[in-house]
Motif scaffolding. Structure first.
Motif, PDB file in Angstrom:
ATOM      1  N   GLN A 136       0.849  -1.181   0.000  1.00 17.10           N
ATOM      2  CA  GLN A 136       0.000   0.000   0.000  1.00 17.10           C
ATOM      3  C   GLN A 136       0.886   1.231   0.000  1.00 17.10           C
ATOM      4  O   GLN A 136       1.602   1.469   0.963  1.00 17.10           O
ATOM      5  CB  GLN A 136      -0.901   0.002   1.239  1.00 17.10           C
ATOM      6  N   ALA A 137       0.841   1.983  -1.099  1.00 16.70           N
ATOM      7  CA  ALA A 137       1.588   3.230  -1.183  1.00 16.70           C
ATOM      8  C   ALA A 137       0.681   4.380  -0.786  1.00 16.70           C
ATOM      9  O   ALA A 137      -0.505   4.399  -1.152  1.00 16.70           O
ATOM     10  CB  ALA A 137       2.111   3.439  -2.600  1.00 16.70           C
ATOM     11  N   SER A 138       1.217   5.333  -0.057  1.00 16.02           N
ATOM     12  CA  SER A 138       0.428   6.475   0.377  1.00 16.02           C
ATOM     13  C   SER A 138       1.333   7.686   0.548  1.00 16.02           C
ATOM     14  O   SER A 138       2.555   7.571   0.507  1.00 16.02           O
ATOM     15  CB  SER A 138      -0.296   6.152   1.685  1.00 16.02           C
ATOM     16  N   GLY A 139       0.701   8.841   0.772  1.00 14.97           N
ATOM     17  CA  GLY A 139       1.467  10.044   1.043  1.00 14.97           C
ATOM     18  C   GLY A 139       1.542  11.028  -0.105  1.00 14.97           C
ATOM     19  O   GLY A 139       2.110  12.104   0.052  1.00 14.97           O
ATOM     20  N   GLY A 140       1.001  10.668  -1.241  1.00 11.43           N
ATOM     21  CA  GLY A 140       1.020  11.580  -2.376  1.00 11.43           C
ATOM     22  C   GLY A 140       0.103  12.769  -2.154  1.00 11.43           C
ATOM     23  O   GLY A 140      -0.680  12.816  -1.211  1.00 11.43           O
ATOM     24  N   CYS A 169       5.318   3.095   1.919  1.00 11.21           N
ATOM     25  CA  CYS A 169       4.952   1.831   1.290  1.00 11.21           C
ATOM     26  C   CYS A 169       4.897   0.799   2.399  1.00 11.21           C
ATOM     27  O   CYS A 169       5.930   0.429   2.959  1.00 11.21           O
ATOM     28  CB  CYS A 169       5.970   1.452   0.233  1.00 11.21           C
ATOM     29  N   THR A 170       3.690   0.338   2.700  1.00 14.38           N
ATOM     30  CA  THR A 170       3.496  -0.602   3.798  1.00 14.38           C
ATOM     31  C   THR A 170       3.068  -1.951   3.254  1.00 14.38           C
ATOM     32  O   THR A 170       2.208  -2.034   2.382  1.00 14.38           O
ATOM     33  CB  THR A 170       2.443  -0.070   4.780  1.00 14.38           C
ATOM     34  N   ALA A 171       3.666  -2.995   3.795  1.00  9.84           N
ATOM     35  CA  ALA A 171       3.366  -4.346   3.338  1.00  9.84           C
ATOM     36  C   ALA A 171       2.463  -5.071   4.330  1.00  9.84           C
ATOM     37  O   ALA A 171       2.575  -4.889   5.536  1.00  9.84           O
ATOM     38  CB  ALA A 171       4.654  -5.136   3.168  1.00  9.84           C
ATOM     39  N   ALA A 228      10.401  -2.439  11.716  1.00 10.35           N
ATOM     40  CA  ALA A 228       9.438  -2.642  12.802  1.00 10.35           C
ATOM     41  C   ALA A 228       8.028  -2.300  12.345  1.00 10.35           C
ATOM     42  O   ALA A 228       7.053  -2.916  12.806  1.00 10.35           O
ATOM     43  CB  ALA A 228       9.829  -1.800  14.002  1.00 10.35           C
ATOM     44  N   ARG A 229       7.907  -1.335  11.460  1.00 13.96           N
ATOM     45  CA  ARG A 229       6.599  -0.937  10.928  1.00 13.96           C
ATOM     46  C   ARG A 229       6.325  -1.562   9.567  1.00 13.96           C
ATOM     47  O   ARG A 229       5.288  -1.293   8.967  1.00 13.96           O
ATOM     48  CB  ARG A 229       6.514   0.581  10.825  1.00 13.96           C
ATOM     49  N   ASN A 230       7.277  -2.372   9.085  1.00  9.95           N
ATOM     50  CA  ASN A 230       7.112  -3.018   7.775  1.00  9.95           C
ATOM     51  C   ASN A 230       6.815  -1.984   6.696  1.00  9.95           C
ATOM     52  O   ASN A 230       5.930  -2.186   5.838  1.00  9.95           O
ATOM     53  CB  ASN A 230       5.985  -4.048   7.830  1.00  9.95           C
ATOM     54  N   THR A 231       7.546  -0.881   6.748  1.00  8.73           N
ATOM     55  CA  THR A 231       7.289   0.247   5.865  1.00  8.73           C
ATOM     56  C   THR A 231       8.582   0.755   5.245  1.00  8.73           C
ATOM     57  O   THR A 231       9.622   0.811   5.915  1.00  8.73           O
ATOM     58  CB  THR A 231       6.599   1.390   6.632  1.00  8.73           C
ATOM     59  N   VAL A 232       8.514   1.105   3.976  1.00  9.55           N
ATOM     60  CA  VAL A 232       9.605   1.760   3.275  1.00  9.55           C
ATOM     61  C   VAL A 232       9.141   3.165   2.933  1.00  9.55           C
ATOM     62  O   VAL A 232       8.014   3.362   2.462  1.00  9.55           O
ATOM     63  CB  VAL A 232       9.995   0.996   2.004  1.00  9.55           C
ATOM     64  N   TYR A 233      10.004   4.139   3.177  1.00  8.83           N
ATOM     65  CA  TYR A 233       9.667   5.537   2.945  1.00  8.83           C
ATOM     66  C   TYR A 233      10.456   6.089   1.763  1.00  8.83           C
ATOM     67  O   TYR A 233      11.573   5.642   1.470  1.00  8.83           O
ATOM     68  CB  TYR A 233       9.987   6.372   4.181  1.00  8.83           C
TER      69      TYR A 233
END
Length: 123
Positions: free
Chosen positions: A4-8, A21-23, A74-79
């Motif tokens: 899930q991509a977000s923040g745009g 980008c959260t998995a 830890a948050r399974n997220t790529v920024y």
């Protein structure tokens, strides 16, 4: 796995945005992840990638020095921190898992693509 991509959003030239980008369904801890973007009428292009341990972070020349990719396992997220944005950065931004773990710039080297998040940079 689902990404899930977000923040745009809409930002003025020179401004900043941070994409996430959260998995779900699988952790990023053993995978490399990449960001791509696609502007209207153009092919999807590589932006940046990060290895599973954060030790390798290749960037496209067009974004070097302005964008920073990072990971929070830890948050399974790529920024993707984007600064000094330009109108030519306007595109839909996608994240995906690097199937080969090499940080390749080739779209065919990625799978589990997220749905994309739109970034619009206004002059």
């Amino acid at each position: 796995v689902q990404l899930q991509a977000s923040g745009g959003g809409l930002v003025l030239a020179g401004g900043s945005l941070r994409l996430s980008c959260t998995a779900s369904g699988r952790t990023f801890s053993n995978y490399a992840v990449g960001w791509f973007r696609q502007a209207p009428g153009k092919e999807r292009e590589f932006v940046a990638a990060i290895s599973w341990n954060g030790g390798s972070t290749p960037y496209a020349d067009s974004v070097k020095g302005r964008f920073t990719i990072s990971t929070d396992n830890a948050r399974n997220t790529v920024y993707l921190q984007m600064s000094s944005l330009k109108p030519e950065d306007t595109a839909v931004y996608y994240c995906a898992v690097d199937r080969w773990g090499t940080g390749t710039s080739l779209p065919k080297g990625y799978y589990y693509w997220g749905q994309g998040t739109l970034v619009t940079v206004s002059s």
